[in-house]
Design an enzyme around this catalytic site. Structure first.
Site, PDB file in Angstrom:
ATOM      1  N   LYS A 135       0.845  -1.202   0.000  1.00  0.00           N
ATOM      2  CA  LYS A 135       0.000   0.000   0.000  1.00  0.00           C
ATOM      3  C   LYS A 135       0.882   1.253   0.000  1.00  0.00           C
ATOM      4  O   LYS A 135       0.669   2.173  -0.772  1.00  0.00           O
ATOM      5  CB  LYS A 135      -0.909  -0.024   1.234  1.00  0.00           C
ATOM      6  CG  LYS A 135      -1.789   1.198   1.351  1.00  0.00           C
ATOM      7  CD  LYS A 135      -2.679   1.145   2.570  1.00  0.00           C
ATOM      8  CE  LYS A 135      -3.390   2.483   2.707  1.00  0.00           C
ATOM      9  NZ  LYS A 135      -4.203   2.572   3.912  1.00  0.00           N
ATOM     10  N   GLU A 177      11.045  -4.457   3.779  1.00  0.00           N
ATOM     11  CA  GLU A 177      11.143  -5.883   3.416  1.00  0.00           C
ATOM     12  C   GLU A 177      10.714  -6.086   1.965  1.00  0.00           C
ATOM     13  O   GLU A 177      11.374  -6.775   1.177  1.00  0.00           O
ATOM     14  CB  GLU A 177      10.233  -6.737   4.315  1.00  0.00           C
ATOM     15  CG  GLU A 177      10.647  -6.808   5.765  1.00  0.00           C
ATOM     16  CD  GLU A 177      10.010  -5.713   6.609  1.00  0.00           C
ATOM     17  OE1 GLU A 177       9.731  -4.612   6.070  1.00  0.00           O
ATOM     18  OE2 GLU A 177       9.806  -5.944   7.806  1.00  0.00           O
ATOM     19  N   GLY A 208      -4.274  -1.918   5.199  1.00  0.00           N
ATOM     20  CA  GLY A 208      -3.570  -3.079   4.645  1.00  0.00           C
ATOM     21  C   GLY A 208      -4.243  -4.393   5.024  1.00  0.00           C
ATOM     22  O   GLY A 208      -4.446  -5.278   4.197  1.00  0.00           O
ATOM     23  N   ARG A 209      -4.622  -4.526   6.294  1.00  0.00           N
ATOM     24  CA  ARG A 209      -5.210  -5.799   6.759  1.00  0.00           C
ATOM     25  C   ARG A 209      -6.654  -5.969   6.313  1.00  0.00           C
ATOM     26  O   ARG A 209      -7.281  -6.975   6.613  1.00  0.00           O
ATOM     27  CB  ARG A 209      -5.057  -5.921   8.286  1.00  0.00           C
ATOM     28  CG  ARG A 209      -5.589  -4.739   9.066  1.00  0.00           C
ATOM     29  CD  ARG A 209      -5.063  -4.739  10.502  1.00  0.00           C
ATOM     30  NE  ARG A 209      -5.463  -3.539  11.241  1.00  0.00           N
ATOM     31  CZ  ARG A 209      -4.768  -2.416  11.254  1.00  0.00           C
ATOM     32  NH1 ARG A 209      -3.654  -2.301  10.568  1.00  0.00           N
ATOM     33  NH2 ARG A 209      -5.191  -1.378  11.963  1.00  0.00           N
ATOM     34  N   GLU A 260      -3.467  -6.110  15.355  1.00  0.00           N
ATOM     35  CA  GLU A 260      -2.964  -4.832  14.828  1.00  0.00           C
ATOM     36  C   GLU A 260      -4.090  -3.787  14.865  1.00  0.00           C
ATOM     37  O   GLU A 260      -3.855  -2.600  15.014  1.00  0.00           O
ATOM     38  CB  GLU A 260      -2.417  -4.991  13.397  1.00  0.00           C
ATOM     39  CG  GLU A 260      -1.555  -3.805  12.979  1.00  0.00           C
ATOM     40  CD  GLU A 260      -0.830  -4.003  11.638  1.00  0.00           C
ATOM     41  OE1 GLU A 260      -1.488  -3.913  10.588  1.00  0.00           O
ATOM     42  OE2 GLU A 260       0.394  -4.205  11.644  1.00  0.00           O
ATOM     43  N   HIS A 287      -3.144 -32.478  19.865  1.00  0.00           N
ATOM     44  CA  HIS A 287      -1.925 -33.188  20.264  1.00  0.00           C
ATOM     45  C   HIS A 287      -0.805 -32.201  20.559  1.00  0.00           C
ATOM     46  O   HIS A 287       0.365 -32.572  20.582  1.00  0.00           O
ATOM     47  CB  HIS A 287      -1.523 -34.171  19.169  1.00  0.00           C
ATOM     48  CG  HIS A 287      -2.629 -35.156  18.900  1.00  0.00           C
ATOM     49  ND1 HIS A 287      -2.809 -36.286  19.657  1.00  0.00           N
ATOM     50  CD2 HIS A 287      -3.645 -35.126  18.012  1.00  0.00           C
ATOM     51  CE1 HIS A 287      -3.876 -36.939  19.216  1.00  0.00           C
ATOM     52  NE2 HIS A 287      -4.410 -36.253  18.225  1.00  0.00           N
ATOM     53  N   LYS A 292      10.389   0.511  13.449  1.00  0.00           N
ATOM     54  CA  LYS A 292      10.874   0.649  12.064  1.00  0.00           C
ATOM     55  C   LYS A 292      11.995   1.689  12.013  1.00  0.00           C
ATOM     56  O   LYS A 292      13.012   1.498  11.360  1.00  0.00           O
ATOM     57  CB  LYS A 292       9.734   1.115  11.141  1.00  0.00           C
ATOM     58  CG  LYS A 292       8.770   0.026  10.737  1.00  0.00           C
ATOM     59  CD  LYS A 292       7.785   0.551   9.693  1.00  0.00           C
ATOM     60  CE  LYS A 292       6.611  -0.384   9.511  1.00  0.00           C
ATOM     61  NZ  LYS A 292       5.512   0.183   8.732  1.00  0.00           N
TER      62      LYS A 292
HETATM   63  O1  F6P Z   1       4.108  -2.453   9.577  1.00  0.00           O
HETATM   64  C1  F6P Z   1       2.749  -2.708   9.583  1.00  0.00           C
HETATM   65  C2  F6P Z   1       2.155  -2.542   8.230  1.00  0.00           C
HETATM   66  O2  F6P Z   1       2.023  -1.195   7.966  1.00  0.00           O
HETATM   67  C3  F6P Z   1       0.827  -3.248   8.117  1.00  0.00           C
HETATM   68  O3  F6P Z   1      -0.204  -2.510   8.644  1.00  0.00           O
HETATM   69  C4  F6P Z   1       0.744  -3.475   6.648  1.00  0.00           C
HETATM   70  O4  F6P Z   1      -0.220  -4.424   6.301  1.00  0.00           O
HETATM   71  C5  F6P Z   1       2.155  -3.903   6.346  1.00  0.00           C
HETATM   72  O5  F6P Z   1       2.949  -3.103   7.196  1.00  0.00           O
HETATM   73  C6  F6P Z   1       2.599  -3.741   4.923  1.00  0.00           C
HETATM   74  O6  F6P Z   1       2.464  -2.431   4.497  1.00  0.00           O
HETATM   75  P1  F6P Z   1       2.506  -2.047   2.958  1.00  0.00           P
HETATM   76  O7  F6P Z   1       1.350  -2.719   2.284  1.00  0.00           O
HETATM   77  O8  F6P Z   1       2.400  -0.560   2.929  1.00  0.00           O
HETATM   78  O9  F6P Z   1       3.811  -2.545   2.405  1.00  0.00           O
END
Ligand code: F6P
Length: 532
Positions: free
Chosen positions: A205, A211, A264-265, A350, A381, A495
């Protein structure tokens, strides 16, 4: 008035004391109709909430609490585009993503229905061409592998839905998901892939997540090192930050848009869900949206007392705030949903892991529970001992799919029997047969709450309903607690710190402002590099 000072809250506190000594076994014995009264059905989903430590009075009081928290109006505000996400001054309009075309929906003064459906059409065209082998790589060969690069909401939703709907796969496309910055994950995806026939979908987003951008860079390098002279043919992006995607070299026709009003979620319903559509076909993706829309309509129009996400959200409040429950276990007796506990841990924790309310005041009650779990029967189990005889009260969600295929019947009967048995054992225990149970360590107290969510085959429609149900249950919790479920400021500080530590690792030095523990850890890592 503070939530904890409202008459409904006070009455619930007293009521909890009054009923905490009552065993659910006795509630069932006193009311043969209990399971019928405390269950609800919607479009093939049956929810049994009778194995909870509640009476008719409990529900009345919880509905009064909902009234005092103005829940009905808050639900209206979710659908009408009010600025519910106050800290970011945005509405939360994920429900608009699954509204049928032609429904006018406003974000501020802008009608967003049209752009949503335009983008779905673009996605449909791409998906159809991809499935037909018409998308070609640099060497002219058809793309046959899609690697989704994204993390958090840009990974968990599509990963779950893709995996859950494998029975609906109608394409030979091979799909992989890469989230972690740990290179093992991208290396595993790349090692079986062919650079001539692989497309990378960069889902972010913000288009600024470290990452994701690092994994995308590695993917590009991998292509270039293997002779790819037109890497732009091997990348698509889904983002709300079109400029950043374009600046990264992505052609605009390869960029799918999401909007700042989709968290995002909450974004699997947008082009973030493209891997699901690519695998199952666009009709199935539309069914997924339709299932979610059915749950939206249910939330929006049904009275609170007959409203699935409201009932489930209020039960969460009952245990978290009045029984001091700290966790909720999610146990799908459905292998297709093995990613569900992880997905829900982001969705719920979150969203509702907050201690400041919408009026900028610290809350004086607990908010989100810890969400955890695993599929049944594996869970039996592993950790079910904790639920039956541990000291923490942990409500459980059981999800149970009715898969009636003949060739699996021997397995299915055992799976179903085990799920139903767990709910009964948690509720009843064996403490009513004390004279027969010796020694004491064999006594199972029971009175442990669970909800059983039963459905037919896990279709795209049913999955859409289930995920929307959890989204709205999360919203109901947040509404009662008066917190903002749509921001996530808690993840920002670390971060920033990690960015500064990356610089330190790069320059082989430790910043003196760290505490001694942090400095030692950095030094230890640097030393391990130097000694190599
Ligand atoms: O670090 C949390 C977060 O902002 C989440 O809320 C989000 O889903 C994820 O990182 C990835 O964010 P993006 O879609 O902006 O890469």
């Amino acid at each position: 008035m503070r939530l904890t000072d409202t008459p409904a809250w006070r009455k619930l506190q007293q009521h909890q004391k009054d009923i905490s000594g009552i065993h659910m076994r006795d509630m069932f014995a006193a009311d043969p109709d209990r399971a019928n009264r405390l269950s609800i059905e919607l479009d093939g989903i049956y929810i049994d909430y009778s194995k909870h430590r509640i009476t008719a009075e409990t529900l009345d009081l919880l509905f009064s609490l909902a009234d005092q928290a103005d829940l009905k109006n808050r639900i209206d505000a979710l659908f009408n585009g009010s600025l519910l996400n106050r800290s970011e001054q945005r509405p939360a309009l994920h429900t608009a993503l699954r509204s049928p075309a032609g429904t006018a929906i406003k974000a501020g003064n802008t009608d967003i229905s049209r752009p949503i459906h335009d983008e779905l059409s673009r996605m449909e065209q791409f998906v159809n061409r991809l499935r037909a082998g018409e998308i070609k790589g640099y060497s002219g060969k058809s793309i046959n592998t899609l690697i989704n690069i994204g993390i958090g909401g840009s990974d968990l939703g599509p990963r779950l839905a893709y995996d859950a709907l494998k029975d609906f796969k109608t394409s030979s496309l091979s799909v992989h998901f890469v989230a972690n910055i740990d290179a093992r994950e991208i290396n595993a995806a790349l090692s079986g892939s062919d650079p001539e026939t692989t497309v990378f979908m960069v889902s972010s987003k913000s288009f600024s997540t470290e990452e994701t951008l690092t994994n995308a860079k590695t993917a590009r390098q991998w292509l270039l090192e293997r002779g790819c002279n037109e890497p732009e043919k091997h990348f698509i992006a889904v983002t709300a930050n079109i400029t950043a995607a374009e600046n990264s070299g992505m052609p605009s026709e390869n960029i799918f848009k999401i909007w700042d009003w989709t968290g995002g979620r909450y974004s699997v319903w947008s082009a973030i869900g493209l891997p699901v559509a690519a695998s199952t076909g666009m009709d199935n993706f539309y069914q997924f949206l339709a299932g979610a829309h059915c749950m939206d309509e249910h939330l929006h129009t049904r009275p609170l007392a007959k409203n699935i996400p409201v009932i489930l959200g209020l039960l969460d409040i009952w245990y978290i705030n009045f029984f001091n429950a700290k966790t909720l276990a999610v146990i799908p007796y459905d292998q297709s949903l093995h990613y569900l506990p992880g997905y829900l841990s982001q969705l719920i924790m979150e969203s509702n892991g907050k201690y400041i309310d919408q009026d900028n005041q610290p809350v004086d009650y607990n908010t989100s529970a810890v969400i955890w779990g695993n599929v049944g029967t594996n869970a039996q189990h592993a950790f079910m001992q904790f639920l039956h005889q541990g000291t923490h009260l942990t409500p459980v969600d059981f999800l149970l799919g009715m898969n009636h295929s003949e060739d699996q019947k021997a397995h299915q009967d055992i799976l179903v029997a085990n799920c139903i048995a767990q709910g009964e054992a948690l509720m009843a225990g064996n403490s009513h047969m004390l004279s027969e149970i010796k020694p004491d360590y064999k006594i199972i107290p029971g009175n442990k709450p669970s909800t059983t969510i039963m459905y037919g085959q896990l279709t795209p429609y049913t999955l859409g309903m289930l995920l929307a149900m959890y989204e709205h249950r999360t919203f109901v919790q947040a509404s009662i607690w008066n917190i903002n479920p749509f921001d996530q400021w808690g993840v920002e500080l670390s971060k920033k710190i990690s960015a500064s530590i990356i610089d330190e690792l790069d320059g082989h030095k430790t910043n003196s402002t760290h505490d001694s523990s942090t400095s030692n850890l950095i030094k230890r890592y640097l030393k391990s590099i130097d000694s190599k």
